[in-house]
Design a protein around this motif. Structure first.
Motif, PDB file in Angstrom:
ATOM      1  N   LEU A  57      33.655  53.303 -10.261  1.00  0.00           N
ATOM      2  CA  LEU A  57      32.995  52.000 -10.139  1.00  0.00           C
ATOM      3  C   LEU A  57      32.088  51.688 -11.319  1.00  0.00           C
ATOM      4  CD1 LEU A  57      32.015  51.815  -6.377  1.00  0.00           C
ATOM      5  CD2 LEU A  57      33.756  50.506  -7.568  1.00  0.00           C
ATOM      6  N   ASP A  58      31.629  52.703 -12.033  1.00  0.00           N
ATOM      7  CA  ASP A  58      30.742  52.473 -13.159  1.00  0.00           C
ATOM      8  C   ASP A  58      31.396  51.633 -14.250  1.00  0.00           C
ATOM      9  OD1 ASP A  58      28.666  53.823 -12.027  1.00  0.00           O
ATOM     10  OD2 ASP A  58      29.108  55.724 -13.032  1.00  0.00           O
ATOM     11  N   GLN A  59      32.704  51.722 -14.386  1.00  0.00           N
ATOM     12  CA  GLN A  59      33.376  50.957 -15.430  1.00  0.00           C
ATOM     13  C   GLN A  59      33.360  49.451 -15.139  1.00  0.00           C
ATOM     14  OE1 GLN A  59      37.400  52.235 -15.676  1.00  0.00           O
ATOM     15  NE2 GLN A  59      37.931  51.534 -13.631  1.00  0.00           N
ATOM     16  N   TRP A  60      33.154  49.068 -13.867  1.00  0.00           N
ATOM     17  CA  TRP A  60      33.128  47.652 -13.511  1.00  0.00           C
ATOM     18  C   TRP A  60      31.726  47.057 -13.600  1.00  0.00           C
ATOM     19  CZ3 TRP A  60      37.570  45.338 -13.480  1.00  0.00           C
ATOM     20  CH2 TRP A  60      38.716  46.059 -13.169  1.00  0.00           C
ATOM     21  N   ALA A  61      30.708  47.862 -13.867  1.00  0.00           N
ATOM     22  CA  ALA A  61      29.332  47.382 -13.857  1.00  0.00           C
ATOM     23  C   ALA A  61      29.053  46.378 -14.974  1.00  0.00           C
ATOM     24  CB  ALA A  61      28.369  48.555 -13.960  1.00  0.00           C
ATOM     25  N   ARG A  64      30.665  41.684 -15.546  1.00  0.00           N
ATOM     26  CA  ARG A  64      30.023  40.379 -15.383  1.00  0.00           C
ATOM     27  C   ARG A  64      29.161  40.000 -16.603  1.00  0.00           C
ATOM     28  NH1 ARG A  64      25.484  38.082 -12.310  1.00  0.00           N
ATOM     29  NH2 ARG A  64      26.132  35.991 -11.703  1.00  0.00           N
ATOM     30  N   PRO A  65      28.252  40.870 -17.085  1.00  0.00           N
ATOM     31  CA  PRO A  65      27.478  40.472 -18.265  1.00  0.00           C
ATOM     32  C   PRO A  65      28.329  40.250 -19.503  1.00  0.00           C
ATOM     33  CG  PRO A  65      26.545  42.453 -17.279  1.00  0.00           C
ATOM     34  CD  PRO A  65      27.785  42.121 -16.528  1.00  0.00           C
ATOM     35  N   SER A  66      29.369  41.067 -19.686  1.00  0.00           N
ATOM     36  CA  SER A  66      30.211  40.872 -20.862  1.00  0.00           C
ATOM     37  C   SER A  66      31.022  39.584 -20.759  1.00  0.00           C
ATOM     38  CB  SER A  66      31.127  42.066 -21.078  1.00  0.00           C
ATOM     39  OG  SER A  66      31.968  42.237 -19.966  1.00  0.00           O
ATOM     40  N   MET A  67      31.447  39.223 -19.553  1.00  0.00           N
ATOM     41  CA  MET A  67      32.172  37.958 -19.393  1.00  0.00           C
ATOM     42  C   MET A  67      31.249  36.763 -19.617  1.00  0.00           C
ATOM     43  SD  MET A  67      35.319  38.320 -19.121  1.00  0.00           S
ATOM     44  CE  MET A  67      35.683  36.614 -18.785  1.00  0.00           C
ATOM     45  N   ILE A  68      29.990  36.878 -19.227  1.00  0.00           N
ATOM     46  CA  ILE A  68      29.030  35.797 -19.502  1.00  0.00           C
ATOM     47  C   ILE A  68      28.880  35.604 -21.006  1.00  0.00           C
ATOM     48  CG2 ILE A  68      26.581  35.175 -19.362  1.00  0.00           C
ATOM     49  CD1 ILE A  68      26.576  36.399 -16.544  1.00  0.00           C
ATOM     50  N   MET A  69      28.754  36.715 -21.730  1.00  0.00           N
ATOM     51  CA  MET A  69      28.619  36.621 -23.192  1.00  0.00           C
ATOM     52  C   MET A  69      29.880  36.032 -23.829  1.00  0.00           C
ATOM     53  SD  MET A  69      25.610  37.625 -23.930  1.00  0.00           S
ATOM     54  CE  MET A  69      25.766  37.824 -25.670  1.00  0.00           C
ATOM     55  N   LEU A  70      31.048  36.480 -23.373  1.00  0.00           N
ATOM     56  CA  LEU A  70      32.301  35.989 -23.938  1.00  0.00           C
ATOM     57  C   LEU A  70      32.498  34.502 -23.645  1.00  0.00           C
ATOM     58  CD1 LEU A  70      34.967  36.693 -25.386  1.00  0.00           C
ATOM     59  CD2 LEU A  70      35.924  37.165 -23.134  1.00  0.00           C
ATOM     60  N   THR A  71      32.179  34.071 -22.431  1.00  0.00           N
ATOM     61  CA  THR A  71      32.335  32.659 -22.065  1.00  0.00           C
ATOM     62  C   THR A  71      31.376  31.786 -22.861  1.00  0.00           C
ATOM     63  OG1 THR A  71      33.004  33.330 -19.846  1.00  0.00           O
ATOM     64  CG2 THR A  71      32.327  31.048 -20.129  1.00  0.00           C
ATOM     65  N   CYS A  72      30.128  32.221 -22.993  1.00  0.00           N
ATOM     66  CA  CYS A  72      29.160  31.445 -23.780  1.00  0.00           C
ATOM     67  C   CYS A  72      29.589  31.341 -25.240  1.00  0.00           C
ATOM     68  CB  CYS A  72      27.770  32.072 -23.682  1.00  0.00           C
ATOM     69  SG  CYS A  72      27.014  31.886 -22.076  1.00  0.00           S
ATOM     70  N   ALA A  73      30.083  32.443 -25.800  1.00  0.00           N
ATOM     71  CA  ALA A  73      30.542  32.413 -27.190  1.00  0.00           C
ATOM     72  C   ALA A  73      31.744  31.484 -27.350  1.00  0.00           C
ATOM     73  CB  ALA A  73      30.894  33.826 -27.645  1.00  0.00           C
ATOM     74  N   ILE A 102      39.011  31.514 -16.743  1.00  0.00           N
ATOM     75  CA  ILE A 102      39.227  32.937 -16.985  1.00  0.00           C
ATOM     76  C   ILE A 102      38.001  33.744 -16.584  1.00  0.00           C
ATOM     77  CG2 ILE A 102      39.517  34.649 -18.832  1.00  0.00           C
ATOM     78  CD1 ILE A 102      41.417  32.646 -20.173  1.00  0.00           C
ATOM     79  N   HIS A 103      36.813  33.215 -16.869  1.00  0.00           N
ATOM     80  CA  HIS A 103      35.566  33.884 -16.471  1.00  0.00           C
ATOM     81  C   HIS A 103      35.517  34.077 -14.953  1.00  0.00           C
ATOM     82  CE1 HIS A 103      31.268  34.791 -16.255  1.00  0.00           C
ATOM     83  NE2 HIS A 103      31.227  33.925 -15.262  1.00  0.00           N
ATOM     84  N   LEU A 104      35.798  33.019 -14.213  1.00  0.00           N
ATOM     85  CA  LEU A 104      35.730  33.103 -12.751  1.00  0.00           C
ATOM     86  C   LEU A 104      36.777  34.056 -12.182  1.00  0.00           C
ATOM     87  CD1 LEU A 104      35.071  29.360 -11.874  1.00  0.00           C
ATOM     88  CD2 LEU A 104      33.439  31.246 -11.829  1.00  0.00           C
ATOM     89  N   LEU A 105      37.985  34.037 -12.743  1.00  0.00           N
ATOM     90  CA  LEU A 105      39.040  34.929 -12.256  1.00  0.00           C
ATOM     91  C   LEU A 105      38.724  36.398 -12.525  1.00  0.00           C
ATOM     92  CD1 LEU A 105      42.238  32.909 -13.219  1.00  0.00           C
ATOM     93  CD2 LEU A 105      41.288  33.278 -10.935  1.00  0.00           C
ATOM     94  N   VAL A 106      38.209  36.705 -13.712  1.00  0.00           N
ATOM     95  CA  VAL A 106      37.892  38.090 -14.048  1.00  0.00           C
ATOM     96  C   VAL A 106      36.737  38.610 -13.198  1.00  0.00           C
ATOM     97  CG1 VAL A 106      36.995  39.593 -15.877  1.00  0.00           C
ATOM     98  CG2 VAL A 106      38.853  37.999 -16.366  1.00  0.00           C
ATOM     99  N   VAL A 107      35.700  37.791 -12.993  1.00  0.00           N
ATOM    100  CA  VAL A 107      34.566  38.220 -12.176  1.00  0.00           C
ATOM    101  C   VAL A 107      34.992  38.398 -10.719  1.00  0.00           C
ATOM    102  CG1 VAL A 107      32.312  37.488 -11.300  1.00  0.00           C
ATOM    103  CG2 VAL A 107      32.819  37.294 -13.720  1.00  0.00           C
ATOM    104  N   ARG A 108      35.874  37.533 -10.224  1.00  0.00           N
ATOM    105  CA  ARG A 108      36.363  37.677  -8.849  1.00  0.00           C
ATOM    106  C   ARG A 108      37.195  38.954  -8.702  1.00  0.00           C
ATOM    107  NH1 ARG A 108      40.406  33.811  -5.412  1.00  0.00           N
ATOM    108  NH2 ARG A 108      40.123  34.917  -3.453  1.00  0.00           N
ATOM    109  N   TYR A 109      38.025  39.256  -9.684  1.00  0.00           N
ATOM    110  CA  TYR A 109      38.825  40.472  -9.636  1.00  0.00           C
ATOM    111  C   TYR A 109      37.927  41.714  -9.677  1.00  0.00           C
ATOM    112  CZ  TYR A 109      42.160  44.076 -10.875  1.00  0.00           C
ATOM    113  OH  TYR A 109      42.901  45.218 -10.893  1.00  0.00           O
ATOM    114  N   ALA A 110      36.891  41.688 -10.513  1.00  0.00           N
ATOM    115  CA  ALA A 110      35.972  42.831 -10.592  1.00  0.00           C
ATOM    116  C   ALA A 110      35.233  43.016  -9.275  1.00  0.00           C
ATOM    117  CB  ALA A 110      34.981  42.618 -11.736  1.00  0.00           C
ATOM    118  N   ARG A 111      34.809  41.937  -8.652  1.00  0.00           N
ATOM    119  CA  ARG A 111      34.129  42.039  -7.359  1.00  0.00           C
ATOM    120  C   ARG A 111      35.087  42.573  -6.286  1.00  0.00           C
ATOM    121  NH1 ARG A 111      31.123  37.023  -6.372  1.00  0.00           N
ATOM    122  NH2 ARG A 111      29.646  38.013  -7.781  1.00  0.00           N
TER     123      ARG A 111
END
Length: 142
Positions: A57-61, A64-73, A102-111
């Motif tokens: 589970l640590d790999q999924w931690a 979310r923050p990395s997707m926020i950074m990628l989406t903002c960029a 893509i941000h919403l789909l990746v975060v939903r999959y991680a959750r």
């Protein structure tokens, strides 16, 4: 442990499913038995496959923050490209919508990957003599 949201335990003794507290998650991670909140019997995670999934589970931690950074960029690059004239307004809107989707789909999959129910097995209590030897050994170390 921010990655641990949604982890539940299922007691084999009383057949109850309950949300695991952070100290119970720590006990599972270091392979220490703990008491069930309902029947007060000793529980421990016995399945090696679930233990591997729990420790992974640590790999999924950081998803979310990395997707926020990628989406903002991506949104800033699309805005800058539209400002320079490389994209039209419709093109910039399309890039922004795809990035948010893509941000919403990746975060939903991680959750979804972080949600699990651990099957906890009942352990036999240690005999008093063995507990006394463990306590003496720990006290002599200090």
């Amino acid at each position: 442990m921010a990655a641990a949201i949604g982890i539940k335990g299922h007691c084999a003794q009383c057949d109850m499913t309950f949300e695991l507290k952070p100290w119970q998650l720590n006990a599972i991670a270091i392979d220490v038995p703990f008491d069930c909140t309902y029947c007060h019997s000793g529980l421990q995670l016995g399945c090696a496959k679930q233990l591997r999934q729990f420790r992974a589970l640590d790999q999924w931690a950081l998803v979310r923050p990395s997707m926020i950074m990628l989406t903002c960029a991506t949104l800033l690059v699309a805005l800058f490209a539209e400002w320079l004239g490389l994209l039209s307004v419709i093109g910039q809107l399309n890039v922004s919508l795809v990035a948010v989707l893509i941000h919403l789909l990746v975060v939903r999959y991680a959750r979804h990957r972080q949600t699990m129910i651990l099957k906890l097995q009942v352990i036999n209590p240690l005999p008093v003599e063995q507990l006394a030897r463990i306590a003496c050994a720990r006290l002599s170390e200090q």
